[in-house]
Design a protein around this motif. Structure first.
Motif, PDB file in Angstrom:
ATOM      1  N   ALA A  43       0.828  -1.207   0.000  1.00 45.80           N
ATOM      2  CA  ALA A  43       0.000   0.000   0.000  1.00 45.80           C
ATOM      3  C   ALA A  43       0.865   1.261   0.000  1.00 45.80           C
ATOM      4  N   ALA A  60       2.420   1.659  -3.370  1.00 47.41           N
ATOM      5  CA  ALA A  60       1.438   2.213  -4.315  1.00 47.41           C
ATOM      6  C   ALA A  60       1.392   3.727  -4.217  1.00 47.41           C
ATOM      7  N   LEU A 119      -4.684  -5.550  -1.522  1.00 46.89           N
ATOM      8  CA  LEU A 119      -6.073  -5.880  -1.250  1.00 46.89           C
ATOM      9  C   LEU A 119      -6.283  -7.398  -1.209  1.00 46.89           C
ATOM     10  N   GLU A 158      -8.216   4.272  -9.589  1.00 41.52           N
ATOM     11  CA  GLU A 158      -8.881   3.816 -10.808  1.00 41.52           C
ATOM     12  C   GLU A 158      -9.787   4.906 -11.368  1.00 41.52           C
ATOM     13  N   ARG A 207      -1.761   0.942  -9.105  1.00 46.68           N
ATOM     14  CA  ARG A 207      -2.948   0.068  -9.118  1.00 46.68           C
ATOM     15  C   ARG A 207      -2.568  -1.381  -8.853  1.00 46.68           C
ATOM     16  N   VAL A 236      -7.754   0.167   1.749  1.00 45.92           N
ATOM     17  CA  VAL A 236      -6.999  -0.085   0.522  1.00 45.92           C
ATOM     18  C   VAL A 236      -7.941  -0.123  -0.683  1.00 45.92           C
ATOM     19  N   ALA A 237      -9.104  -0.721  -0.520  1.00 52.25           N
ATOM     20  CA  ALA A 237     -10.082  -0.759  -1.609  1.00 52.25           C
ATOM     21  C   ALA A 237     -10.519   0.653  -1.993  1.00 52.25           C
ATOM     22  N   LEU A 286      -1.742  -1.882  -5.203  1.00 58.05           N
ATOM     23  CA  LEU A 286      -2.944  -1.848  -4.365  1.00 58.05           C
ATOM     24  C   LEU A 286      -3.770  -3.115  -4.538  1.00 58.05           C
ATOM     25  N   ARG A 287      -3.850  -3.624  -5.740  1.00 58.06           N
ATOM     26  CA  ARG A 287      -4.595  -4.874  -5.967  1.00 58.06           C
ATOM     27  C   ARG A 287      -3.946  -6.028  -5.204  1.00 58.06           C
ATOM     28  N   ARG A 306      -8.750   3.390  -1.647  1.00 59.19           N
ATOM     29  CA  ARG A 306      -7.617   4.017  -2.339  1.00 59.19           C
ATOM     30  C   ARG A 306      -7.533   3.510  -3.781  1.00 59.19           C
ATOM     31  N   LEU A 307      -7.771   2.226  -3.967  1.00 57.66           N
ATOM     32  CA  LEU A 307      -7.749   1.659  -5.315  1.00 57.66           C
ATOM     33  C   LEU A 307      -8.843   2.283  -6.174  1.00 57.66           C
ATOM     34  N   ARG A 308     -10.032   2.431  -5.622  1.00 55.11           N
ATOM     35  CA  ARG A 308     -11.119   3.077  -6.376  1.00 55.11           C
ATOM     36  C   ARG A 308     -10.752   4.508  -6.752  1.00 55.11           C
TER      37      ARG A 308
END
Length: 87
Positions: A36, A39, A59, A81, A52, A73-74, A55-56, A76-78
């Protein structure tokens, strides 16, 4: 530390070294935590694709651990993205 000082390439290097160590130690939580942070360092360098991917991976690990940080983390990924930037 390096990221806070603005030395983002060095921060990436240090996070990658830490990631290797945590994986050797089979420390899954710190593997995810380091991913994380890695990322964020990648995002600072506009390496959005690498951010990305990190982070994936983070996650996935946090999900396997059923760790509550998975939600952070989800999110942050959103966010990354949603930037719609390739890379």
């Amino acid at each position: 530390m390096h990221r806070g000082r603005g030395d983002r390439p060095r921060a990436v290097e240090c996070y990658r070294n830490a990631l290797t160590l945590y994986r050797r130690l089979s420390d899954r939580f710190f593997e995810a935590d380091t991913l994380a942070h890695l990322a964020d360092a990648y995002a600072d360098l506009d390496h959005v694709g690498a951010a990305r991917a990190s982070l994936r991976q983070a996650l996935t690990v946090l999900g396997e651990l059923h760790h509550p940080d998975a939600g952070r983390v989800a999110a942050r990924l959103r966010q990354i993205e949603g930037q719609g930037v390739a890379g």
